[in-house]
Enzyme design. Sequence first.
Site, PDB file in Angstrom:
ATOM      1  N   SER A  57      -9.913  -0.186   6.659  1.00 47.21           N
ATOM      2  CA  SER A  57      -9.219   0.018   5.389  1.00 47.21           C
ATOM      3  C   SER A  57      -8.596  -1.235   4.796  1.00 47.21           C
ATOM      4  O   SER A  57      -8.201  -1.229   3.631  1.00 47.21           O
ATOM      5  CB  SER A  57      -8.136   1.096   5.552  1.00 47.21           C
ATOM      6  OG  SER A  57      -8.730   2.363   5.648  1.00 47.21           O
ATOM      7  N   SER A  82      -9.263   2.041   2.495  1.00 43.88           N
ATOM      8  CA  SER A  82      -8.329   2.778   1.658  1.00 43.88           C
ATOM      9  C   SER A  82      -7.248   1.917   1.003  1.00 43.88           C
ATOM     10  O   SER A  82      -6.370   2.434   0.321  1.00 43.88           O
ATOM     11  CB  SER A  82      -7.647   3.860   2.501  1.00 43.88           C
ATOM     12  OG  SER A  82      -6.950   3.279   3.604  1.00 43.88           O
ATOM     13  N   LYS A 100       0.838  -1.201   0.000  1.00 45.00           N
ATOM     14  CA  LYS A 100       0.000   0.000   0.000  1.00 45.00           C
ATOM     15  C   LYS A 100       0.874   1.253   0.000  1.00 45.00           C
ATOM     16  O   LYS A 100       1.926   1.290   0.651  1.00 45.00           O
ATOM     17  CB  LYS A 100      -0.918  -0.012   1.226  1.00 45.00           C
ATOM     18  CG  LYS A 100      -1.965   1.093   1.258  1.00 45.00           C
ATOM     19  CD  LYS A 100      -2.880   0.890   2.451  1.00 45.00           C
ATOM     20  CE  LYS A 100      -3.914   1.989   2.570  1.00 45.00           C
ATOM     21  NZ  LYS A 100      -4.787   1.776   3.749  1.00 45.00           N
TER      22      LYS A 100
END
Length: 276
Positions: free
Chosen positions: A181, A157, A82
Amino acid sequence: MSLDTMKTLPDATALIDAFGTGTSDPVEVMERHLGTIDQREPGLNAFSARAADVRDLARAARDRWQAGTPLGPLDGVPVIVKDNLVSAGLPAAWGNPELGRRVPDHDEKPVAALRAAGAIVLGKGNTPEFAVEGYTANAAFGVTRNPFDPALTPGGSSGGVVAAVASGMAVAGIGTDGGGSIRRPAGYTGLWGLKPGIGSVPRGNGLPQVLLDFETVGPITRSARDLALFHGVLAGRPVRPVTRPARILAVGRIADAPCDASIRAAFAETMDRLRA
């Protein structure tokens, strides 16, 4: 792409077994994933940055397996990180154009743990700016789409990571979770995601944590066994078999919050399967 198609993709555990028996090797696996990236990435926009050294790293991993000296339990496995986690040689843009112009020369602790285990970082997974939205889009890198229906979001996210893993562009990945997330996008794409307990995965040498200790680093995988494998690597300890009955807190609805009937039905079906 269908869920059944995704289920035919090998997980990391299967790949490691194949590397050990010589029925596959990291170079072959890397080329297959790079071909999938060429095919799927233009329509999904999962990556905010790509690593340039992956073929060299795959060849080195192949040589180690052939010599019987793998670096660790993930040697040669292609993963995605990420884009709010610091990885040497790649921007940690966090969905922000200014941060995207900076390239760190070090790994933060969870990324370092993956590399020490032999995982090959393909690149960075797109995230909303500062990783605080439930969808994945930003002004710097654009919108990330769901591999099962590009008209839909993969959630957020950690949307770039799940889009890459679910579409076959990466075998697994790591993300962060403060308020859903990892868990939400894993659910949007049929994957396994874990928000570990606070303190179980060491942090350090990274960007500031907006959600402080509520944000933890965890794996996103195609199987439960991979989830255990990656969590053991990130936590710095092997995963041991559970020797007592497992208990799960299952919350179908929070107070009177609205929830679609089809989601409630799927939740109830999942609970029945877990009880069995």
